[in-house]
Design an enzyme around this catalytic site. Structure first.
Site, mmCIF file in Angstrom:
data_model
loop_
_atom_site.group_PDB
_atom_site.id
_atom_site.type_symbol
_atom_site.label_atom_id
_atom_site.label_comp_id
_atom_site.label_asym_id
_atom_site.label_seq_id
_atom_site.Cartn_x
_atom_site.Cartn_y
_atom_site.Cartn_z
ATOM 1 C CG HIS A 279 47.249 17.812 -36.323
ATOM 2 N ND1 HIS A 279 47.548 16.516 -35.824
ATOM 3 C CD2 HIS A 279 45.749 17.856 -35.735
ATOM 4 C CE1 HIS A 279 46.897 15.810 -35.081
ATOM 5 N NE2 HIS A 279 45.708 16.672 -34.801
ATOM 6 N N GLY B 221 37.461 19.072 -36.806
ATOM 7 C CA GLY B 221 38.410 19.278 -37.455
ATOM 8 C C GLY B 221 39.314 18.388 -37.822
ATOM 9 C CG LEU C 50 38.812 13.193 -35.500
ATOM 10 C CD1 LEU C 50 38.449 13.525 -36.722
ATOM 11 C CD2 LEU C 50 37.805 12.350 -34.783
ATOM 12 C CD GLU D 70 42.430 20.236 -36.648
ATOM 13 O OE1 GLU D 70 43.338 19.466 -37.322
ATOM 14 O OE2 GLU D 70 41.475 19.689 -35.868
ATOM 15 C CD GLN E 85 44.198 15.085 -37.552
ATOM 16 O OE1 GLN E 85 43.528 15.903 -37.845
ATOM 17 N NE2 GLN E 85 43.590 14.237 -36.596
#
Length: 184
Positions: free
Chosen positions: A150, A56, A105, A147, A61
């Protein structure tokens, strides 16, 4: 025979925002322009996620503060879920709360036990503006919640407390990542 292009196959891999980057710690803005730049962003996000071997990726990001994320994530039954969502809303979370290993990530190589609900429902639209509703269970529910965090400017270390939080921040510092600012 497949008649659709593979997501990300025409995208460009973008630079990843890492822990401490202000864009990761600010809520993302709603998408208002559903034109070609949005479709390009989604393609680039898929390319970037695949290059980083993730499941994801949220727009912030890759340095873009818009409410968009992409995913290619299995659930606990190993069913593959592939797609993207624009202007998502976390409609509900349910089921048991499970502390499971979670990575990101934007914190490469680091993981920590993070509590998430076992079920999640997210609603929003696709890049073409058509409505979408996503139901996730197990690992895919974890991905959806991660996600969504985020897009609210929250990274998973913000959800940790006590020794788990301290240990992850020490590991991040050893990896050369700047500290995360406190959550307001």
């Amino acid at each position: 025979m497949r008649h659709r292009p593979i997501p990300g196959s025409s995208g460009t891999v973008r630079e990843m925002s890492l822990l401490g980057d202000p864009v990761l710690h600010a809520p993302c803005e709603p998408v208002t322009d559903f034109g070609p730049p949005l479709r390009r962003l989604v393609e680039d996000m898929f390319a970037t996620m695949y290059a980083a071997q993730g499941v994801g990726l949220a727009a912030n990001q890759v340095g873009v503060g818009l409410r968009v994320f992409v995913y290619d994530c299995p659930d606990d039954e190993d069913v593959r879920h592939l797609g993207h969502i624009v202007n998502p809303r976390l409609v509900s979370t349910d089921g048991v709360v499970i502390r499971g290993s979670e990575g990101c990530l934007s914190l490469p190589g680091l993981e920590a036990g993070t509590e998430r609900y076992d079920e999640a429902v997210v609603e929003g639209v696709l890049a073409d503006g058509s409505p979408v509703r996503i139901l996730g269970t197990g690992f895919f529910a974890r991905c959806l919640q991660h996600e969504m965090d985020h897009l609210e400017g929250v990274v998973y270390p913000d959800r940790l407390t006590g020794w788990r939080h301290r240990r992850l921040l020490r590991s991040a510092a050893k990896a050369g990542l700047p500290p995360t600012p406190p959550v307001p």
